[in-house]
Design a protein around this motif. Structure first.
Motif, mmCIF file in Angstrom:
data_model
loop_
_atom_site.group_PDB
_atom_site.id
_atom_site.type_symbol
_atom_site.label_atom_id
_atom_site.label_comp_id
_atom_site.label_asym_id
_atom_site.label_seq_id
_atom_site.Cartn_x
_atom_site.Cartn_y
_atom_site.Cartn_z
ATOM 1 N N GLY A 47 0.806 -1.210 0.000
ATOM 2 C CA GLY A 47 0.000 0.000 0.000
ATOM 3 C C GLY A 47 0.837 1.257 0.000
ATOM 4 O O GLY A 47 2.009 1.262 0.391
ATOM 5 N N TYR A 48 0.223 2.339 -0.477
ATOM 6 C CA TYR A 48 0.839 3.659 -0.494
ATOM 7 C C TYR A 48 -0.051 4.575 0.346
ATOM 8 O O TYR A 48 -1.164 4.915 -0.055
ATOM 9 C CB TYR A 48 0.964 4.172 -1.924
ATOM 10 C CG TYR A 48 1.914 3.346 -2.765
ATOM 11 C CD1 TYR A 48 3.174 3.835 -3.103
ATOM 12 C CD2 TYR A 48 1.564 2.085 -3.212
ATOM 13 C CE1 TYR A 48 4.056 3.085 -3.866
ATOM 14 C CE2 TYR A 48 2.437 1.321 -3.968
ATOM 15 C CZ TYR A 48 3.681 1.820 -4.298
ATOM 16 O OH TYR A 48 4.553 1.068 -5.041
ATOM 17 N N LYS A 49 0.474 4.923 1.524
ATOM 18 C CA LYS A 49 -0.282 5.723 2.484
ATOM 19 C C LYS A 49 0.174 7.176 2.376
ATOM 20 O O LYS A 49 1.350 7.500 2.581
ATOM 21 C CB LYS A 49 -0.024 5.202 3.888
ATOM 22 C CG LYS A 49 -0.520 6.091 5.017
ATOM 23 C CD LYS A 49 -2.012 5.998 5.206
ATOM 24 C CE LYS A 49 -2.434 6.745 6.483
ATOM 25 N NZ LYS A 49 -3.882 6.690 6.694
ATOM 26 N N TYR A 50 -0.772 8.049 2.038
ATOM 27 C CA TYR A 50 -0.474 9.480 2.003
ATOM 28 C C TYR A 50 -0.528 9.982 3.433
ATOM 29 O O TYR A 50 -1.588 10.037 4.056
ATOM 30 C CB TYR A 50 -1.473 10.200 1.114
ATOM 31 C CG TYR A 50 -1.224 11.688 0.987
ATOM 32 C CD1 TYR A 50 -0.068 12.162 0.381
ATOM 33 C CD2 TYR A 50 -2.147 12.606 1.490
ATOM 34 C CE1 TYR A 50 0.154 13.539 0.268
ATOM 35 C CE2 TYR A 50 -1.937 13.977 1.376
ATOM 36 C CZ TYR A 50 -0.776 14.435 0.767
ATOM 37 O OH TYR A 50 -0.539 15.780 0.659
ATOM 38 N N ILE A 51 0.662 10.353 3.964
ATOM 39 C CA ILE A 51 0.761 10.752 5.362
ATOM 40 C C ILE A 51 0.356 12.205 5.550
ATOM 41 O O ILE A 51 -0.494 12.540 6.389
ATOM 42 C CB ILE A 51 2.188 10.527 5.887
ATOM 43 C CG1 ILE A 51 2.570 9.038 5.764
ATOM 44 C CG2 ILE A 51 2.321 11.010 7.325
ATOM 45 C CD1 ILE A 51 1.801 8.118 6.659
ATOM 46 N N SER A 52 0.956 13.093 4.790
ATOM 47 C CA SER A 52 0.610 14.509 4.909
ATOM 48 C C SER A 52 1.249 15.286 3.776
ATOM 49 O O SER A 52 2.187 14.818 3.121
ATOM 50 C CB SER A 52 1.090 15.077 6.256
ATOM 51 O OG SER A 52 2.508 15.173 6.284
ATOM 52 N N GLY A 53 0.728 16.499 3.566
ATOM 53 C CA GLY A 53 1.328 17.427 2.638
ATOM 54 C C GLY A 53 2.216 18.408 3.363
ATOM 55 O O GLY A 53 2.034 18.664 4.564
ATOM 56 N N LEU A 54 3.178 18.928 2.674
ATOM 57 C CA LEU A 54 4.086 19.920 3.248
ATOM 58 C C LEU A 54 3.856 21.254 2.572
ATOM 59 O O LEU A 54 3.616 21.327 1.357
ATOM 60 C CB LEU A 54 5.543 19.475 3.066
ATOM 61 C CG LEU A 54 5.908 18.106 3.661
ATOM 62 C CD1 LEU A 54 7.367 17.794 3.385
ATOM 63 C CD2 LEU A 54 5.628 18.068 5.153
ATOM 64 N N ASN A 55 3.982 22.303 3.340
ATOM 65 C CA ASN A 55 3.760 23.666 2.879
ATOM 66 C C ASN A 55 2.333 23.827 2.379
ATOM 67 O O ASN A 55 1.382 23.645 3.132
ATOM 68 C CB ASN A 55 4.796 24.074 1.837
ATOM 69 C CG ASN A 55 6.200 24.087 2.422
ATOM 70 O OD1 ASN A 55 6.370 24.186 3.636
ATOM 71 N ND2 ASN A 55 7.196 24.006 1.567
ATOM 72 N N SER A 56 2.148 24.072 1.081
ATOM 73 C CA SER A 56 0.821 24.455 0.602
ATOM 74 C C SER A 56 0.027 23.301 -0.004
ATOM 75 O O SER A 56 -0.920 23.533 -0.737
ATOM 76 C CB SER A 56 0.948 25.579 -0.435
ATOM 77 O OG SER A 56 1.786 25.179 -1.500
ATOM 78 N N LEU A 57 0.358 22.057 0.311
ATOM 79 C CA LEU A 57 -0.408 20.929 -0.226
ATOM 80 C C LEU A 57 -1.447 20.461 0.789
ATOM 81 O O LEU A 57 -1.233 20.506 2.011
ATOM 82 C CB LEU A 57 0.510 19.765 -0.582
ATOM 83 C CG LEU A 57 1.395 19.929 -1.821
ATOM 84 C CD1 LEU A 57 2.055 18.612 -2.183
ATOM 85 C CD2 LEU A 57 0.610 20.462 -3.017
ATOM 86 N N ASP A 58 -2.564 19.986 0.253
ATOM 87 C CA ASP A 58 -3.646 19.466 1.076
ATOM 88 C C ASP A 58 -3.190 18.214 1.809
ATOM 89 O O ASP A 58 -2.334 17.470 1.324
ATOM 90 C CB ASP A 58 -4.856 19.157 0.193
ATOM 91 C CG ASP A 58 -6.137 19.064 0.993
ATOM 92 O OD1 ASP A 58 -6.234 18.123 1.806
ATOM 93 O OD2 ASP A 58 -7.030 19.907 0.788
#
Length: 816
Positions: A47-58
C-alpha cells in the motif's frame, strides 16, 4: 495545480493484481486476485499511504485509482490525459462513475474487499496505480495555487503486509498504515533500533541486479567486478559460491561503513554452432529450435551473511557469444506459435523470399515469442502472419507477430531484416513488441496489423536498454482507423528512413513518441511528424492494395533517406553504408524483395536496381562469362555476369537482382555476384514466339528486345554462312530487300559449320540490339525452317525428355 504519484507494484505475479482505495485513510493498495501467487504462497498486500502534505499541499488525497488496459483507463498518452487522471477523471476527461451507486467519484475501487461491500475491483490483470493531491486554497482564492518560488512536498509511506490469506493481508496492511501515520505524527517515538550489518550494492539504488556476463567465445574467460558496502553498525561476514561462476575473494569481512570489491569470473565451454534444416531434417520449425544449442544460462549464487534480518538473492547470468545455431527453412506455410527461450537463434529462409516462406500464428497467440534471452536473434526472409493475442490478459496481449522477451537483465540483440508482418493483432504492438532489445529492424514490410490500445505496427519499449533499436527503412501500410502506428519509449531508439502510411484520412497520431529524445528523422509520415527530413507526401506505391509496395519513379521517397544513416560523418557520396544497392542516396521505405515485371523494370532505366523473374530463353551467349536472355509474360531482358561462368538451361525460371546497364544500346541486368541469381524452378515451357514482319520489328524494336520472335519468307541479302568455330552477321530481308536487318550467328551456338538453309525460310531467335541497330540472334539450327507456310507447327525434340520446341522443319539439308 495537482501533484501525482504513479507506481507499478507488480505484486508477485504481475498479471493477477487487484487495486483498492481506502478514501478516509488516504490509502491506495494492491492485493492479489488469487489465493496463491506464483511468487508468494500467501500473497501479501502493498500500500501507499499518504501521510501529509508539506507547505501548501492538502493533507488529503484528491484522487486515486488504477491504470490498466482499456482505451480510457490505460497509461495516459500525453500531458492532457495525465492531467485528467490527476483530476480524478478518465483519460478522455469523462467522469469516473461508481458502478454500485451511480455517483461520480474521483476514487476508483473504493469499496472494501475484506467485507465484500462497495465498488470492488474484479478485473484480475496487471495494474498500475496513481494518486494525486491538490494545493490548498489560499485566503481569498477560489482556485488552489502554488505561489512562485514556493516549495511543496508530501510524505508517503510504502507498506507491505502479509496476513493469513490474501484478504487478511489487506487487514494487516491497514493496521500497518495506521501505525505509520501515528509514528510520523509522533516523530517516531517508541521506535527501537537494532544493531545489525546492512549489505548494499554500488548499483541500482543499493539493490542487487545480478552478475551478468556478456557472451563468451569458445573457451574464453570473462571477468567483472562488483563492490558491496556495509551500511549497518556491525561488521558483516559474507561468503559466495557457485558451480560455474567463481568469486574472488570467496569470503570477506566488511567493517561498519566499509566496502569490499569482488571479482567474478566465468569460462565458456568450447562450443560449436550447427545448422538445422526444415523440413528435410525437422518437420516443424519449433522442433528445429528445440534441437538448437542452449546459449544462455542462469545460476543462483550461494550468498550468505550474518545479517539475521535479510536473505539476499544473487543470480548469475552467463552464456555464449555469436548468432547461435542456424535454422534454415524451405519455402512453405508453417502453422506454428514458436517459443524460443535461453537460445540465440539465426532463422533464415532458404530462398530469401518472404512471400514464399510463411509462419502462420493461426490467430491463436504470438507467432514468434522470444522469452528469457540475452543473446542474438536473427529473422530473415519470412512472412509472419495471423498472430493474435487480443483476447490474452496483459502482458500476454503484446506483439502478436514477434514478441521480444521481458526481464530486468535481458538485453538481446536482434537483426530483423527482409520480412513481411501481415494481419497480426494484439493489444499493444500489433506486429512487433520489444521489451528489451538492441539491434536493427530493417527493410521489413508491415501490412494490416492492428493493436487495440497502442502501436498497430511496432512498439519499441525500453526496459533498461542502453543502446536502443535501429528501426530503419521499413514500410508500414496501416489499415486501422484507431491508435498510433509506432510507439517509442526509449531516447536511444532511432526511427529513420521509414514510410509510415495510414490508409484512412483520420488525423491520428501516427508516431507516438514518449521517449523525450528518440531520433525520428527522414520518414514519410501520413499525418506528419516534426523532425529533420520528415515529410508527409504520398509515397506513390505501385499497387499497395494488391500488395505491391514498390515505389513509382516519381515517388518522393526516392533518394530522400538520411544522407548519413550510420552517423559516422561520411555521407552517401563516399560511404557505401549510406547508399542503396545502385550507389545512390538511400530511398525511404523497405524496398523489400518484390520482383518487377520485366516491362516495368525496363521503364525504370539505366542505373535502377531491380529484381525480376523470368524463364531462360537462350543458351549462354559467352564462353567464359554468363550471358543469357530472360523473358516473362510482359517482356524480355538480357543479363550478364562478368568473370563468372554459370550454366542455365532453356526453361529454367530465375530470380535476378542487379543494376540496369546499357551495353551498346542493349539493356542488361548486371548482378553484383552469383548470389544475386537463384533458380526458382526448371523445365518450364518457353514463351510463344511472336511472328512479326521486319518492318514491325524495326519500327518498335525496343518492345521486342530480348524476346523470342520469328520472321517468315526470309531471303539472304548479303553475308556468308559461318564456318565451324566462327561467327557471322548476315543481312536478311522479308520483303525482297525493301526492309532488312542483320541476323547474328554466333560461334557459341551449334549453328556455325552447319549446312546453309536455302531461302526463302522461316527463322526464329532473340530480338537483340547493338549500337542502335536491331538484330536477330537464332539460338539453334532448328530455328530455321524451309517451309514457306506450313500451316501447322511440328515439334523438335530437344533431347532432354521434357522440352519440345516449336519449329517449322520439314526439310533436312543432309537428305535434301
Amino acid at each position: 495545480p495537482f501533484f501525482g504519484v504513479w507506481s507499478d507494484p507488480d505484486l508477485g505475479n504481475y498479471a493477477d493484481d487487484l487495486v483498492g482505495v481506502d478514501v478516509d485513510s488516504n490509502l491506495i493498495y494492491v492485493y492479489n486476485g488469487n489465493d496463491q501467487d506464483d511468487v508468494f504462497p500467501i500473497p501479501p498486500a502493498v500500500g501507499y499511504k499518504y501521510i501529509s502534505g508539506l507547505n501548501s499541499l492538502d493533507n488529503d488525497l484528491y484522487a486515486a485509482g488504477a491504470i490498466y488496459e482499456g482505451n480510457i483507463s490505460t497509461e495516459p498518452d500525453n500531458e492532457t490525459e495525465a492531467y485528467n487522471r490527476m483530476q480524478g477523471l478518465l483519460n478522455d476527461g469523462t467522469n469516473i462513475t461508481d458502478p454500485n451507486t451511480g455517483q461520480d467519484t474521483t476514487f476508483m475501487m473504493n469499496g472494501d474487499p475484506v467485507s465484500g461491500t462497495g465498488w470492488i475491483d474484479d478485473n484480475v490483470v496487471d495494474k498500475r496505480i496513481l494518486m494525486s493531491v491538490s494545493a490548498n486554497l489560499s485566503a481569498g482564492e477560489t482556485t488552489p495555487v502554488v505561489a512562485p518560488g514556493d516549495t511543496v512536498g508530501f510524505v508517503i509511506a510504502v507498506i507491505i503486509a502479509q496476513g493469513t490469506d490474501r484478504l487478511n493481508s489487506i487487514t494487516e496492511l491497514r493496521e500497518a498504515a495506521s501505525e505509520a501515520k501515528t509514528l510520523w505524527d509522533n516523530n517516531f517515538a517508541g521506535v527501537t533500533l537494532v544493531d545489525r550489518p546492512v549489505l548494499t550494492s554500488d548499483e541500482d539504488n543499493g539493490l542487487f541486479s545480478g552478475i551478468n556476463f556478456e557472451g563468451a567465445d569458445p573457451g574464453e574467460t570473462l571477468e567483472l567486478s562488483k563492490t558491496y558496502h556495509n551500511t549497518g553498525n556491525q561488521a558483516l561476514n559474507i561468503s559466495m559460491s557457485a558451480n560455474n561462476v567463481t568469486a574472488s575473494p570467496s569470503s570477506a569481512t566488511i567493517a561498519t561503513g566499509g566496502y569490499q570489491s569482488f571479482t567474478f569470473s566465468y569460462t565458456a565451454d568450447n562450443f560449436i554452432y550447427s545448422a538445422h534444416n526444415v523440413p528435410s531434417e525437422y518437420g516443424t520449425i519449433q522442433s528445429a529450435v528445440d534441437a538448437a544449442a542452449i546459449t544462455q544460462f542462469s545460476e543462483d549464487m550461494n550468498l550468505t551473511t550474518d545479517d539475521p534480518y535479510t536473505t539476499h538473492a544473487l543470480i548469475t547470468n552467463y552464456g555464449y557469444s555469436g548468432s547461435g545455431d542456424t535454422v534454415y527453412v524451405s519455402p512453405g506455410t508453417y502453422t506454428e506459435n514458436l517459443v524460443i527461450d535461453d537460445k540465440s537463434i539465426c532463422m533464415i529462409s532458404t530462398n530469401g523470399d518472404p512471400a514464399s516462406t510463411i509462419i502462420d500464428g493461426n490467430n491463436d497467440g504470438t507467432a514468434i515469442k522470444i522469452g528469457s534471452w540475452r543473446g542474438m536473434f536473427t529473422l530473415n526472409g519470412f512472412t509472419i502472419q495471423n498472430g493474435n493475442t487480443q483476447n490474452f490478459p496483459y502482458p500476454g496481449n503484446i506483439g502478436a507477430g514477434l514478441s521480444l522477451g521481458r526481464s530486468n537483465n535481458d538485453f538481446g540483440t536482434v537483426n530483423i531484416t527482409n520480412n513481411i508482418f501481415k494481419d497480426n493483432h494484439s493489444g499493444y504492438g500489433g506486429a512487433f513488441f520489444a521489451w528489451s532489445a538492441n539491434g536493427t529492424i530493417n527493410r521489413n514490410l508491415f501490412i494490416g496489423n492492428t493493436a487495440t490500445y497502442r502501436a498497430n505496427a511496432a512498439y519499441l519499449r525500453d526496459y533498461r536498454s542502453v543502446i536502443g533499436l535501429n528501426f530503419y527503412n521499413n514500410t508500414i501500410w496501416d489499415t486501422s482507423e484507431s491508435t498510433s502506428i509506432i510507439r517509442v519509449n526509449q531516447p536511444e531508439h532511432r526511427v529513420i528512413n521509414n514510410i509510415i502510411w495510414r490508409v484512412s484520412d483520420q488525423n491520428l497520431e501516427d508516431i507516438d513518441d514518449i521517449s523525450s529524445g528518440a531520433t525520428i528523422e527522414y520518414n514519410i509520415v501520413k499525418n506528419g511528424y516534426d523532425g529533420t527530413g520528415n515529410i508527409s507526401d504520398d509515397p506513390q506505391f505501385y499497387e499497395p492494395d494488391s500488395g505491391d509496395f514498390r515505389l513509382s519513379t516519381s515517388s518522393p521517397a526516392i533518394d530522400a533517406g538520411d544522407p548519413d544513416l550510420d552517423n559516422d560523418g561520411e555521407d552517401y557520396s563516399t560511404d557505401e553504408d549510406d547508399q542503396d544497392p545502385d550507389g545512390s542516396r538511400m530511398d525511404m521505405g523497405a524496398n523489400i524483395l518484390q520482383p518487377y515485371l520485366i516491362t516495368d523494370a525496363r521503364e525504370l532505366g539505366v542505373g535502377a536496381h531491380v529484381t525480376v523473374e523470368g524463364v531462360v530463353t537462350s543458351h549462354n551467349m559467352a564462353t567464359s562469362t554468363t550471358s543469357y536472355s530472360l523473358q516473362d509474360e510482359t517482356a524480355g531482358i538480357h543479363f550478364y555476369l562478368q568473370d563468372t561462368l554459370l550454366n542455365f538451361q532453356l526453361g529454367d525460371e530465375l530470380r535476378i537482382s542487379g543494376t540496369l546497364y546499357d551495353y551498346n544500346s542493349l539493356l542488361e541486368i548486371i548482378p553484383d555476384d552469383a548470389s544475386n541469381i537463384s533458380v526458382l524452378s526448371q523445365n518450364n515451357p518457353l514463351p510463344d514466339y511472336q511472328l512479326l514482319s521486319m518492318q514491325q520489328y524495326l519500327v518498335d524494336g525496343e518492345s521486342y528486345e530480348s524476346e523470342l520472335i520469328r520472321f517468315s519468307d526470309v531471303v539472304y541479302v548479303s553475308g556468308d554462312w559461318p564456318e565451324e568455330g566462327s561467327s557471322s552477321g548476315i543481312v536478311i530481308s522479308d520483303d525482297e530487300g525493301a526492309t532488312s536487318l542483320t541476323m547474328w550467328l554466333d560461334s557459341d551456338t551449334e549453328i556455325d559449320g552447319q549446312s546453309q538453309p536455302m531461302d526463302p525460310f522461316y527463322v526464329s531467335g532473340i530480338g537483340d540490339q547493338y549500337n542502335d541497330s536491331y538484330t536477330l540472334r537464332p539460338q539453334d539450327y532448328h530455328d530455321f525452317s524451309m517451309t514457306t507456310d506450313a500451316g501447322f507447327e511440328n515439334s523438335y525434340d530437344y533431347g532432354n525428355g521434357w522440352q519440345r520446341l516449336p519449329t517449322f522443319w520439314e526439310w533436312w539439308p543432309e537428305i535434301g
